[in-house]
Each structure stands twice: as structure tokens, then as C-alpha cells.
Design an enzyme around this catalytic site. Structure first.
Site, PDB file in Angstrom:
ATOM      1  N   ASN A   9      -6.735   6.582   4.382  1.00 47.77           N
ATOM      2  CA  ASN A   9      -6.085   6.129   2.835  1.00 47.77           C
ATOM      3  C   ASN A   9      -5.990   4.690   3.208  1.00 47.77           C
ATOM      4  O   ASN A   9      -4.561   4.210   3.741  1.00 47.77           O
ATOM      5  CB  ASN A   9      -4.915   6.741   2.265  1.00 47.77           C
ATOM      6  CG  ASN A   9      -4.250   6.354   1.633  1.00 47.77           C
ATOM      7  OD1 ASN A   9      -4.682   5.041   0.437  1.00 47.77           O
ATOM      8  ND2 ASN A   9      -3.133   6.650   0.612  1.00 47.77           N
ATOM      9  N   LYS A  11      -5.805   2.979   0.824  1.00 42.10           N
ATOM     10  CA  LYS A  11      -4.286   2.623  -0.637  1.00 42.10           C
ATOM     11  C   LYS A  11      -4.819   0.775  -1.152  1.00 42.10           C
ATOM     12  O   LYS A  11      -6.506   1.237  -1.242  1.00 42.10           O
ATOM     13  CB  LYS A  11      -3.299   1.826   0.403  1.00 42.10           C
ATOM     14  CG  LYS A  11      -2.639   3.783   0.862  1.00 42.10           C
ATOM     15  CD  LYS A  11      -1.208   2.976   1.340  1.00 42.10           C
ATOM     16  CE  LYS A  11      -0.804   4.283   1.918  1.00 42.10           C
ATOM     17  NZ  LYS A  11       0.237   3.915   2.619  1.00 42.10           N
ATOM     18  N   HIS A  95       0.367  11.830  -4.303  1.00 42.50           N
ATOM     19  CA  HIS A  95       0.538  10.986  -3.100  1.00 42.50           C
ATOM     20  C   HIS A  95       1.776  10.162  -3.429  1.00 42.50           C
ATOM     21  O   HIS A  95       2.594  10.004  -4.910  1.00 42.50           O
ATOM     22  CB  HIS A  95      -0.717   9.307  -3.140  1.00 42.50           C
ATOM     23  CG  HIS A  95       0.007   9.081  -1.333  1.00 42.50           C
ATOM     24  ND1 HIS A  95       1.448   7.657  -1.616  1.00 42.50           N
ATOM     25  CD2 HIS A  95      -0.396   8.959  -0.626  1.00 42.50           C
ATOM     26  CE1 HIS A  95       1.329   7.569  -0.394  1.00 42.50           C
ATOM     27  NE2 HIS A  95       0.408   8.177   1.040  1.00 42.50           N
ATOM     28  N   GLU A  97       3.291   7.644  -3.087  1.00 44.75           N
ATOM     29  CA  GLU A  97       3.589   6.393  -3.918  1.00 44.75           C
ATOM     30  C   GLU A  97       3.350   6.259  -5.089  1.00 44.75           C
ATOM     31  O   GLU A  97       3.596   5.836  -6.723  1.00 44.75           O
ATOM     32  CB  GLU A  97       2.300   5.225  -3.641  1.00 44.75           C
ATOM     33  CG  GLU A  97       2.868   4.620  -1.792  1.00 44.75           C
ATOM     34  CD  GLU A  97       2.420   4.328  -0.808  1.00 44.75           C
ATOM     35  OE1 GLU A  97       0.832   4.257  -1.159  1.00 44.75           O
ATOM     36  OE2 GLU A  97       2.340   4.278   0.532  1.00 44.75           O
ATOM     37  N   GLU A 167       3.582  14.420   3.884  1.00 43.90           N
ATOM     38  CA  GLU A 167       3.593  13.173   4.317  1.00 43.90           C
ATOM     39  C   GLU A 167       5.514  12.423   3.592  1.00 43.90           C
ATOM     40  O   GLU A 167       5.970  12.539   2.632  1.00 43.90           O
ATOM     41  CB  GLU A 167       3.116  11.992   3.562  1.00 43.90           C
ATOM     42  CG  GLU A 167       1.821  12.552   3.763  1.00 43.90           C
ATOM     43  CD  GLU A 167       1.049  11.112   3.430  1.00 43.90           C
ATOM     44  OE1 GLU A 167       0.410  10.281   3.975  1.00 43.90           O
ATOM     45  OE2 GLU A 167       1.050  10.563   2.157  1.00 43.90           O
ATOM     46  N   GLY A 173       5.097   3.841   5.819  1.00 49.27           N
ATOM     47  CA  GLY A 173       4.090   2.348   6.053  1.00 49.27           C
ATOM     48  C   GLY A 173       6.271   1.913   7.025  1.00 49.27           C
ATOM     49  O   GLY A 173       5.776   0.432   7.006  1.00 49.27           O
ATOM     50  N   SER A 211       2.944   6.741   9.092  1.00 49.50           N
ATOM     51  CA  SER A 211       3.329   6.372  10.479  1.00 49.50           C
ATOM     52  C   SER A 211       2.323   7.392  11.543  1.00 49.50           C
ATOM     53  O   SER A 211       3.223   6.400  12.755  1.00 49.50           O
ATOM     54  CB  SER A 211       4.609   5.978  11.180  1.00 49.50           C
ATOM     55  OG  SER A 211       5.227   4.877   9.366  1.00 49.50           O
TER      56      SER A 211
HETATM   57  P1  13P Z   1       1.379   4.585   7.454  1.00 52.29           P
HETATM   58  O1  13P Z   1      -0.210   5.427   8.308  1.00 52.29           O
HETATM   59  O2  13P Z   1       0.679   3.792   6.726  1.00 52.29           O
HETATM   60  O3  13P Z   1       2.725   5.193   7.065  1.00 52.29           O
HETATM   61  O4  13P Z   1       0.916   5.787   5.634  1.00 52.29           O
HETATM   62  C1  13P Z   1       0.080   7.084   5.098  1.00 52.29           C
HETATM   63  C2  13P Z   1       0.293   7.080   4.184  1.00 52.29           C
HETATM   64  O5  13P Z   1       1.236   6.831   3.062  1.00 52.29           O
HETATM   65  C3  13P Z   1      -1.568   8.032   4.040  1.00 52.29           C
HETATM   66  O6  13P Z   1      -1.683   8.501   2.693  1.00 52.29           O
END
Ligand code: 13P
Length: 254
Positions: A9, A11, A95, A97, A167, A173, A211
């Protein structure tokens, strides 16, 4: 048999330059793997066609979000039908976010799942608890409720298009990963919720995200209920993404 999936992803990151640099490399490296992993690139929607044109049959492509509606006057939105038309096989929905920054509710997530089912597109339904919920001992309850609400409308043959990604919000992140044991426990709980919903849970793929890096992927993927990963930051670095794809154990699925 469960699909073994490693999805990147991106983002709101990337450029035409990154597409050109990363996709060709990952495509040729993935074609050398014999562990049965399906690698999926999920770039910002503007780059989907560029990624698709370089992906060949070796890589799958997805979008990060779709609209709740089929088509019409919804400025700025992208429909499930458009994602399919442009060659996507997957779409993320729910997601954290999107839930936190854009107020996406469980009801909206369920509507998006319905749009994807109507197109026969694979939905990667993202669920996860916040740190406060985990510390309050409510992680499993929170995640189970998200799964139930997102998938309440799914039935019959549609289940083949459902993937769930766990997640934990506190692991995204941050460099903090759930231990393989904690992630496994949650995946097992999610599989039970899917069974309770009438899904063919033993054949469904459950991904872990938060992560995931080259050095922790193998331990996570070795767990019996973790069928792959949803990768953020590390998916933007071609070699790191490939190392994670390589960390998937060989075999014909579980
Ligand atoms: P990270 O791997 O940067 O922690 O992000 C995970 C994520 O949100 C994937 O959708």
C-alpha cells in the site's frame, strides 16, 4: 486453499519515476520465486494504469479506496467498476487512515464491500484496534465488531472475494509490530468470527499489516493463521518489498 498475498500500500506516496523503477524490478524478481506468493501493488489511483502496464501477469494491482456508490455526481470519487475497468484485482477498504482522517464508518465500509462484490473484485477489508483499545483489553472485541459490520452483507460465492487485513493502528508507521504470537491470536479470532458469519473461513486469506519489514516478515508469515502481509513504508523500496515477498514460506498454501 488460501492465497498467500503480499500487498504494497503506497498510500499517498510515489511518482511516475517510482513506478518505472520499482514495478519492473519487482515483476522480474517475483517471477523467480517459487513460494506461490501473489504480490500486489496498490499505488495512488492516478498511477494504477501505469503500474498495470508494467505489471504483466506476474503482479496484481489494486486501489486504496472505492466509492460507496455505483456511479454519478460524486466529485473526486473512484468507483469499483472503474477499478475493474483499469485492470485492478484488489481494493483496500476501511484502512484505519480512512476511518480516522476521513470519518469512514463501518456502514460506509460495508457499502464499499458491496460495490466490490458486485464487480467481482477482491476486497482487502482492513480492521484494527487503537492503542487505547488494546490497553483497555478491548482489542478483540473492537476488531471482531469491525469484521462483523463490514461483512454483514456478504454471502455465498462472494466470500471468495474477501480478504481481511489485521492492522493494529498503533503499529502502523510506528516501527512497533505486534508480536507474531499476538498477531496470530487475533487472526485466529478473526477466522472464528468469519466462521460465525457463515464464511468458508479456512480457505480465506488473512493478512497482517503494521511495520512489516524484511527482518520481521518471516516470523509473522510462519504463523498458521497469517497468510500474508499488507505493507506500507517498506513497499516503497523495491528490494525491501521483494525481501518481504521472499519471506513467505514455500508450500502450496494452508
Ligand atoms: P507501515 O508498514 O508503514 O507500518 O504501514 C502499514 C499499513 O498501513 C499498510 O496498509
Amino acid at each position: 486453499m488460501r492465497r498467500k498475498i503480499v500487498a504494497g500500500n503506497w498510500k499517498m506516496n510515489g511518482s511516475t519515476g517510482l513506478v518505472e523503477h520499482l514495478v519492473g524490478y519487482v515483476r522480474s524478481e517475483v517471477s523467480c520465486l517459487d513460494n506461490g506468493v501473489e504480490a500486489v501493488i496498490i499505488p495512488p489511483a492516478l498511477y494504477v494504469r501505469d503500474v498495470k502496464s508494467l505489471a504483466g501477469d506476474e503482479l496484481s494491482v489494486g486501489v486504496q479506496n472505492v466509492a460507496c456508490w455505483e456511479s454519478g455526481a460524486y466529485t473526486g470519487e473512484v468507483s469499483a467498476a472503474m477499478a475493474k475497468d483499469c485492470g485492478c484485482r484488489y481494493a483496500l477498504v476501511g484502512h484505519s487512515e480512512r476511518r480516522q482522517l476521513f470519518g469512514e464508518t463501518d456502514a460506509a465500509v460495508a457499502d464499499k464491500v458491496a460495490q466490490l462484490m458486485s464487480q467481482g473484485l477482491n476486497a482487502i477489508v482492513c480492521v484494527g484496534e487503537t492503542l487505547a483499545e488494546r490497553e483497555a483489553g478491548q482489542a478483540e472485541e473492537t476488531v471482531s465488531a469491525q469484521v462483523r459490520k463490514a461483512l454483514a452483507g456478504v454471502s455465498g460465492a462472494e466470500w471468495q472475494y474477501v480478504v481481511v487485513a489485521y492492522e493494529p493502528v498503533w503499529a502502523i508507521g510506528t516501527g512497533k509490530t505486534a508480536t507474531a504470537g499476538d498477531a496470530q491470536a487475533m487472526h485466529q479470532a478473526i477466522r472464528q468470527v468469519l466462521k460465525d458469519l457463515g464464511a468458508p473461513a479456512d480457505t480465506m486469506s488473512l493478512l497482517y499489516g503494521g511495520s512489516v519489514k524484511a527482518d520481521n516478515a518471516a516470523a509473522l508469515f510462519a504463523e498458521p493463521d497469517i497468510d500474508g502481509g499488507l505493507i506500507g513504508g517498506a513497499s516503497l523500496v523495491a528490494q525491501d518489498f521483494m525481501s518481504i515477498c521472499q519471506a513467505m514460506p514455500a508450500g502450496t498454501g494452508r
